[in-house]
Design a protein around this motif. Structure first.
Motif, short mmCIF file in Angstrom:
data_model
loop_
_atom_site.label_atom_id
_atom_site.label_comp_id
_atom_site.label_asym_id
_atom_site.label_seq_id
_atom_site.Cartn_x
_atom_site.Cartn_y
_atom_site.Cartn_z
N ASP A 120 61.34 33.46 87.27
CA ASP A 120 62.08 34.01 86.13
C ASP A 120 62.80 32.95 85.31
N ASN A 126 56.95 33.65 81.73
CA ASN A 126 58.13 33.91 80.91
C ASN A 126 58.21 32.96 79.71
N LEU A 129 55.92 34.49 77.15
CA LEU A 129 56.51 35.71 76.60
C LEU A 129 57.64 35.38 75.62
N GLU A 130 58.50 34.44 75.99
CA GLU A 130 59.60 34.08 75.10
C GLU A 130 59.10 33.38 73.84
N ILE A 134 59.18 37.93 73.21
CA ILE A 134 59.43 38.95 74.23
C ILE A 134 60.34 38.37 75.30
N GLU A 135 61.34 39.12 75.70
CA GLU A 135 62.29 38.63 76.68
C GLU A 135 61.63 38.48 78.05
N GLY A 136 61.90 37.37 78.71
CA GLY A 136 61.36 37.14 80.04
C GLY A 136 61.93 38.11 81.06
N GLN A 137 61.18 38.33 82.13
CA GLN A 137 61.55 39.30 83.14
C GLN A 137 61.78 38.62 84.50
N PRO A 138 62.71 39.16 85.30
CA PRO A 138 62.85 38.67 86.68
C PRO A 138 61.78 39.29 87.57
N TRP A 139 60.57 38.80 87.49
CA TRP A 139 59.41 39.45 88.09
C TRP A 139 59.57 39.68 89.59
N GLN A 142 62.38 42.54 91.18
CA GLN A 142 62.25 43.98 91.02
C GLN A 142 61.04 44.46 91.81
N SER A 145 57.48 45.13 89.75
CA SER A 145 56.93 43.91 89.16
C SER A 145 56.48 42.94 90.25
#
Length: 282
Positions: A120, A126, A129-130, A134-139, A142, A145
Protein backbone atom coordinates in the motif's frame (compact mmCIF):
# COMPACT_ATOMS: atom_id res chain seq x y z
CA UNK A 1 8.27 -58.01 -10.30
CA UNK A 2 7.84 -57.61 -6.55
CA UNK A 3 11.57 -57.09 -6.07
CA UNK A 4 11.54 -54.28 -8.64
CA UNK A 5 8.80 -52.32 -6.86
CA UNK A 6 10.13 -53.00 -3.35
CA UNK A 7 12.43 -49.88 -3.18
CA UNK A 8 9.59 -47.55 -4.22
CA UNK A 9 7.18 -49.31 -1.85
CA UNK A 10 9.63 -48.93 1.05
CA UNK A 11 10.10 -45.22 0.33
CA UNK A 12 6.33 -44.68 0.23
CA UNK A 13 5.87 -46.64 3.45
CA UNK A 14 8.59 -44.69 5.29
CA UNK A 15 7.80 -41.19 4.06
CA UNK A 16 4.02 -41.32 3.43
CA UNK A 17 2.27 -44.22 5.13
CA UNK A 18 4.25 -44.08 8.39
CA UNK A 19 3.85 -40.29 8.94
CA UNK A 20 0.11 -40.57 8.22
CA UNK A 21 -0.15 -43.41 10.76
CA UNK A 22 1.79 -41.38 13.37
CA UNK A 23 -0.44 -38.35 12.73
CA UNK A 24 -3.60 -40.44 12.97
CA UNK A 25 -2.39 -41.88 16.28
CA UNK A 26 -1.55 -38.39 17.58
CA UNK A 27 -5.02 -37.11 16.72
CA UNK A 28 -6.48 -39.37 19.43
CA UNK A 29 -4.01 -38.26 22.12
CA UNK A 30 -3.16 -35.24 24.26
CA UNK A 31 0.01 -34.63 22.29
CA UNK A 32 1.26 -31.06 22.84
CA UNK A 33 4.81 -30.59 21.57
CA UNK A 34 5.81 -28.66 24.70
CA UNK A 35 4.29 -31.27 27.05
CA UNK A 36 3.69 -34.55 25.20
CA UNK A 37 1.64 -36.53 27.73
CA UNK A 38 0.25 -38.66 24.90
CA UNK A 39 -2.73 -39.70 26.99
CA UNK A 40 -5.67 -41.12 25.05
CA UNK A 41 -8.47 -38.58 24.58
CA UNK A 42 -10.50 -40.37 21.92
CA UNK A 43 -12.50 -38.16 19.60
CA UNK A 44 -12.04 -35.03 21.71
CA UNK A 45 -9.79 -33.26 19.18
CA UNK A 46 -12.11 -34.10 16.31
CA UNK A 47 -15.08 -32.67 18.19
CA UNK A 48 -13.08 -29.51 18.96
CA UNK A 49 -12.24 -29.07 15.28
CA UNK A 50 -15.71 -29.65 13.80
CA UNK A 51 -17.35 -27.43 16.44
CA UNK A 52 -14.78 -24.62 16.23
CA UNK A 53 -16.60 -21.47 14.97
CA UNK A 54 -13.44 -20.30 13.18
CA UNK A 55 -13.24 -23.61 11.31
CA UNK A 56 -16.93 -23.64 10.33
CA UNK A 57 -17.47 -19.94 9.63
CA UNK A 58 -14.12 -18.81 8.23
CA UNK A 59 -11.77 -21.63 7.28
CA UNK A 60 -14.12 -23.94 5.37
CA UNK A 61 -15.96 -21.14 3.48
CA UNK A 62 -12.63 -19.54 2.56
CA UNK A 63 -11.19 -22.87 1.42
CA UNK A 64 -14.14 -23.83 -0.77
CA UNK A 65 -14.42 -20.31 -2.20
CA UNK A 66 -10.72 -20.29 -3.01
CA UNK A 67 -10.94 -23.75 -4.57
CA UNK A 68 -13.95 -22.89 -6.74
CA UNK A 69 -12.78 -19.48 -7.99
CA UNK A 70 -9.14 -20.38 -8.54
CA UNK A 71 -9.92 -23.60 -10.41
CA UNK A 72 -12.72 -22.04 -12.50
CA UNK A 73 -10.64 -18.96 -13.33
CA UNK A 74 -7.51 -20.89 -14.32
CA UNK A 75 -9.61 -23.38 -16.32
CA UNK A 76 -11.47 -20.67 -18.27
CA UNK A 77 -8.35 -18.66 -19.09
CA UNK A 78 -6.30 -21.77 -19.80
CA UNK A 79 -8.97 -23.11 -22.19
CA UNK A 80 -9.13 -19.79 -24.06
CA UNK A 81 -5.35 -19.70 -24.43
CA UNK A 82 -5.27 -23.33 -25.54
CA UNK A 83 -7.88 -22.64 -28.22
CA UNK A 84 -5.86 -19.68 -29.52
CA UNK A 85 -2.59 -21.61 -29.56
CA UNK A 86 -4.27 -24.57 -31.26
CA UNK A 87 -5.07 -22.44 -34.32
CA UNK A 88 -1.46 -21.80 -35.18
CA UNK A 89 0.02 -18.40 -36.06
CA UNK A 90 3.35 -16.73 -36.65
CA UNK A 91 5.39 -16.60 -33.45
CA UNK A 92 3.24 -19.27 -31.79
CA UNK A 93 6.19 -21.07 -30.18
CA UNK A 94 7.53 -17.84 -28.70
CA UNK A 95 4.11 -16.90 -27.28
CA UNK A 96 3.63 -20.42 -25.91
CA UNK A 97 7.02 -20.31 -24.20
CA UNK A 98 6.22 -16.93 -22.61
CA UNK A 99 2.84 -18.18 -21.39
CA UNK A 100 4.54 -21.15 -19.73
CA UNK A 101 6.91 -18.96 -17.70
CA UNK A 102 4.72 -18.92 -14.54
CA UNK A 103 5.19 -22.71 -14.31
CA UNK A 104 8.89 -22.07 -13.75
CA UNK A 105 8.32 -19.67 -10.84
CA UNK A 106 8.19 -21.12 -7.34
CA UNK A 107 4.87 -20.29 -5.60
CA UNK A 108 6.65 -18.60 -2.70
CA UNK A 109 8.61 -16.37 -5.09
CA UNK A 110 5.40 -15.47 -6.94
CA UNK A 111 3.69 -14.66 -3.64
CA UNK A 112 6.56 -12.41 -2.54
CA UNK A 113 6.44 -10.65 -5.90
CA UNK A 114 2.68 -10.06 -5.58
CA UNK A 115 3.05 -8.85 -2.00
CA UNK A 116 5.50 -6.17 -3.12
CA UNK A 117 3.37 -5.23 -6.12
CA UNK A 118 0.30 -4.69 -3.93
CA UNK A 119 2.13 -2.97 -1.08
CA UNK A 120 0.00 0.00 0.00
CA UNK A 121 2.96 2.40 0.38
CA UNK A 122 5.25 1.77 -2.57
CA UNK A 123 3.72 -1.07 -4.58
CA UNK A 124 3.58 -0.66 -8.35
CA UNK A 125 -0.20 -1.20 -8.42
CA UNK A 126 -0.90 1.82 -6.22
CA UNK A 127 1.70 3.87 -8.11
CA UNK A 128 -0.13 3.21 -11.39
CA UNK A 129 -3.54 3.91 -9.84
CA UNK A 130 -2.38 7.22 -8.36
CA UNK A 131 -0.79 8.16 -11.69
CA UNK A 132 -4.20 7.94 -13.38
CA UNK A 133 -5.98 9.79 -10.57
CA UNK A 134 -7.32 6.85 -8.51
CA UNK A 135 -6.57 6.66 -4.81
CA UNK A 136 -4.35 3.76 -3.78
CA UNK A 137 -5.79 1.01 -1.61
CA UNK A 138 -4.45 -0.89 1.42
CA UNK A 139 -4.80 -4.17 -0.48
CA UNK A 140 -3.37 -6.52 2.12
CA UNK A 141 -5.12 -4.88 5.08
CA UNK A 142 -8.68 -5.69 3.97
CA UNK A 143 -10.20 -9.15 3.78
CA UNK A 144 -11.60 -9.29 0.26
CA UNK A 145 -8.83 -7.33 -1.42
CA UNK A 146 -6.24 -9.57 0.23
CA UNK A 147 -8.26 -12.63 -0.76
CA UNK A 148 -8.41 -11.30 -4.30
CA UNK A 149 -4.62 -10.96 -4.43
CA UNK A 150 -4.32 -14.58 -3.26
CA UNK A 151 -6.70 -15.71 -6.00
CA UNK A 152 -4.91 -13.64 -8.63
CA UNK A 153 -1.57 -15.18 -7.66
CA UNK A 154 -2.91 -18.73 -7.73
CA UNK A 155 -4.70 -18.27 -11.07
CA UNK A 156 -1.58 -16.73 -12.61
CA UNK A 157 0.49 -19.68 -11.45
CA UNK A 158 -1.89 -22.44 -12.55
CA UNK A 159 -3.33 -21.10 -15.82
CA UNK A 160 -0.32 -22.37 -17.85
CA UNK A 161 -0.81 -25.85 -16.36
CA UNK A 162 -4.41 -25.95 -17.60
CA UNK A 163 -3.36 -24.43 -20.93
CA UNK A 164 -0.65 -27.04 -21.50
CA UNK A 165 -2.86 -30.04 -20.73
CA UNK A 166 -5.85 -28.71 -22.64
CA UNK A 167 -3.68 -27.83 -25.64
CA UNK A 168 -2.34 -31.38 -25.64
CA UNK A 169 -5.93 -32.63 -25.49
CA UNK A 170 -6.99 -30.38 -28.37
CA UNK A 171 -4.11 -31.51 -30.56
CA UNK A 172 -5.01 -35.16 -29.96
CA UNK A 173 -8.62 -34.78 -31.17
CA UNK A 174 -9.51 -36.37 -34.53
CA UNK A 175 -9.61 -33.97 -37.48
CA UNK A 176 -12.49 -35.55 -39.42
CA UNK A 177 -15.43 -34.15 -37.37
CA UNK A 178 -14.02 -30.62 -37.62
CA UNK A 179 -13.47 -30.95 -41.36
CA UNK A 180 -17.06 -32.13 -41.79
CA UNK A 181 -18.33 -29.21 -39.72
CA UNK A 182 -16.30 -26.76 -41.84
CA UNK A 183 -17.79 -28.22 -45.04
CA UNK A 184 -21.31 -27.83 -43.59
CA UNK A 185 -20.57 -24.19 -42.73
CA UNK A 186 -21.09 -24.64 -38.97
CA UNK A 187 -20.31 -21.60 -36.83
CA UNK A 188 -17.26 -21.56 -34.56
CA UNK A 189 -19.42 -21.48 -31.44
CA UNK A 190 -21.39 -24.58 -32.48
CA UNK A 191 -18.17 -26.39 -33.32
CA UNK A 192 -16.83 -25.55 -29.88
CA UNK A 193 -20.09 -26.38 -28.10
CA UNK A 194 -20.97 -29.64 -29.84
CA UNK A 195 -17.59 -31.00 -30.95
CA UNK A 196 -14.61 -29.58 -29.08
CA UNK A 197 -16.09 -29.44 -25.58
CA UNK A 198 -17.63 -32.95 -25.54
CA UNK A 199 -14.50 -34.58 -26.94
CA UNK A 200 -12.32 -32.62 -24.51
CA UNK A 201 -14.51 -33.62 -21.54
CA UNK A 202 -12.25 -36.39 -20.13
CA UNK A 203 -9.24 -34.06 -20.03
CA UNK A 204 -11.23 -31.24 -18.41
CA UNK A 205 -12.74 -33.52 -15.76
CA UNK A 206 -9.35 -34.98 -14.77
CA UNK A 207 -7.71 -31.53 -14.70
CA UNK A 208 -10.47 -30.02 -12.56
CA UNK A 209 -10.51 -32.88 -10.04
CA UNK A 210 -6.72 -33.01 -9.65
CA UNK A 211 -6.39 -29.23 -9.38
CA UNK A 212 -9.32 -28.96 -6.93
CA UNK A 213 -7.70 -31.46 -4.58
CA UNK A 214 -4.43 -29.55 -4.82
CA UNK A 215 -6.16 -26.18 -4.29
CA UNK A 216 -7.84 -27.48 -1.12
CA UNK A 217 -4.44 -27.96 0.50
CA UNK A 218 -2.85 -24.70 -0.71
CA UNK A 219 -0.51 -23.30 1.92
CA UNK A 220 2.58 -21.58 0.54
CA UNK A 221 1.15 -18.57 -1.30
CA UNK A 222 -1.39 -17.79 1.45
CA UNK A 223 1.19 -18.05 4.21
CA UNK A 224 3.63 -15.86 2.28
CA UNK A 225 1.09 -13.23 1.21
CA UNK A 226 -1.10 -12.77 4.29
CA UNK A 227 -0.28 -15.44 6.87
CA UNK A 228 -4.05 -15.95 7.07
CA UNK A 229 -4.67 -12.31 7.99
CA UNK A 230 -5.91 -9.76 8.48
CA UNK A 231 -7.35 -11.26 11.69
CA UNK A 232 -7.54 -14.80 10.22
CA UNK A 233 -9.97 -13.58 7.55
CA UNK A 234 -8.05 -15.26 4.68
CA UNK A 235 -7.13 -18.42 6.58
CA UNK A 236 -7.48 -21.66 4.62
CA UNK A 237 -7.66 -25.22 5.87
CA UNK A 238 -3.93 -25.95 5.53
CA UNK A 239 -3.06 -22.87 7.59
CA UNK A 240 -5.59 -23.88 10.24
CA UNK A 241 -3.91 -27.27 10.71
CA UNK A 242 -0.42 -25.71 10.60
CA UNK A 243 -1.23 -23.06 13.20
CA UNK A 244 -2.58 -25.61 15.67
CA UNK A 245 0.27 -28.08 15.16
CA UNK A 246 3.34 -25.85 14.89
CA UNK A 247 2.41 -22.45 16.31
CA UNK A 248 0.11 -23.50 19.13
CA UNK A 249 2.27 -26.65 19.54
CA UNK A 250 -0.87 -28.81 19.79
CA UNK A 251 0.15 -31.72 17.59
CA UNK A 252 -2.95 -33.72 18.55
CA UNK A 253 -5.45 -31.10 17.43
CA UNK A 254 -3.39 -30.22 14.35
CA UNK A 255 -3.34 -33.87 13.33
CA UNK A 256 -7.08 -34.16 13.91
CA UNK A 257 -7.65 -31.12 11.70
CA UNK A 258 -5.49 -32.69 8.98
CA UNK A 259 -7.45 -35.96 9.13
CA UNK A 260 -10.76 -34.06 8.98
CA UNK A 261 -9.50 -32.18 5.94
CA UNK A 262 -8.40 -35.42 4.28
CA UNK A 263 -11.86 -36.92 4.73
CA UNK A 264 -13.52 -33.75 3.42
CA UNK A 265 -11.38 -33.54 0.28
CA UNK A 266 -11.86 -37.27 -0.38
CA UNK A 267 -15.63 -36.85 -0.32
CA UNK A 268 -15.49 -33.58 -2.29
CA UNK A 269 -13.17 -35.13 -4.89
CA UNK A 270 -15.54 -38.04 -5.51
CA UNK A 271 -18.59 -35.79 -5.68
CA UNK A 272 -16.78 -33.32 -7.92
CA UNK A 273 -15.73 -36.05 -10.32
CA UNK A 274 -19.31 -37.30 -10.67
CA UNK A 275 -20.71 -33.77 -10.95
CA UNK A 276 -18.20 -32.71 -13.60
CA UNK A 277 -18.79 -35.91 -15.53
CA UNK A 278 -22.55 -35.26 -15.60
CA UNK A 279 -22.25 -31.55 -16.41
CA UNK A 280 -19.89 -32.15 -19.31
CA UNK A 281 -22.31 -34.71 -20.79
CA UNK A 282 -25.17 -32.19 -20.91
Amino acid sequence: MLLLITPAALLMALFQVLPIAIGANASFRDWALNNPKKTWVGLSHYIDVITDPAFLQVVLPNTFLFMAVSVAGALAIGLCLALVLNRGFRGQKLVQTMLLLPLMVAPVIAAIMMRWMFNDQFGIVNVVLEAIGIEGQPWMAQRWSAFGVILLTDIWLWTPWFMLLLLAGLQSLPKEPFEAAAIDGTTSWRVFRYLTLPMLRPVIVVCVVIRSIDAFRTFDIVWTLTGGGPARSTELFSLYAYVHAFLNLDFGKGSAAAIVGAVIILVVGLLLYRLMDRVMKV
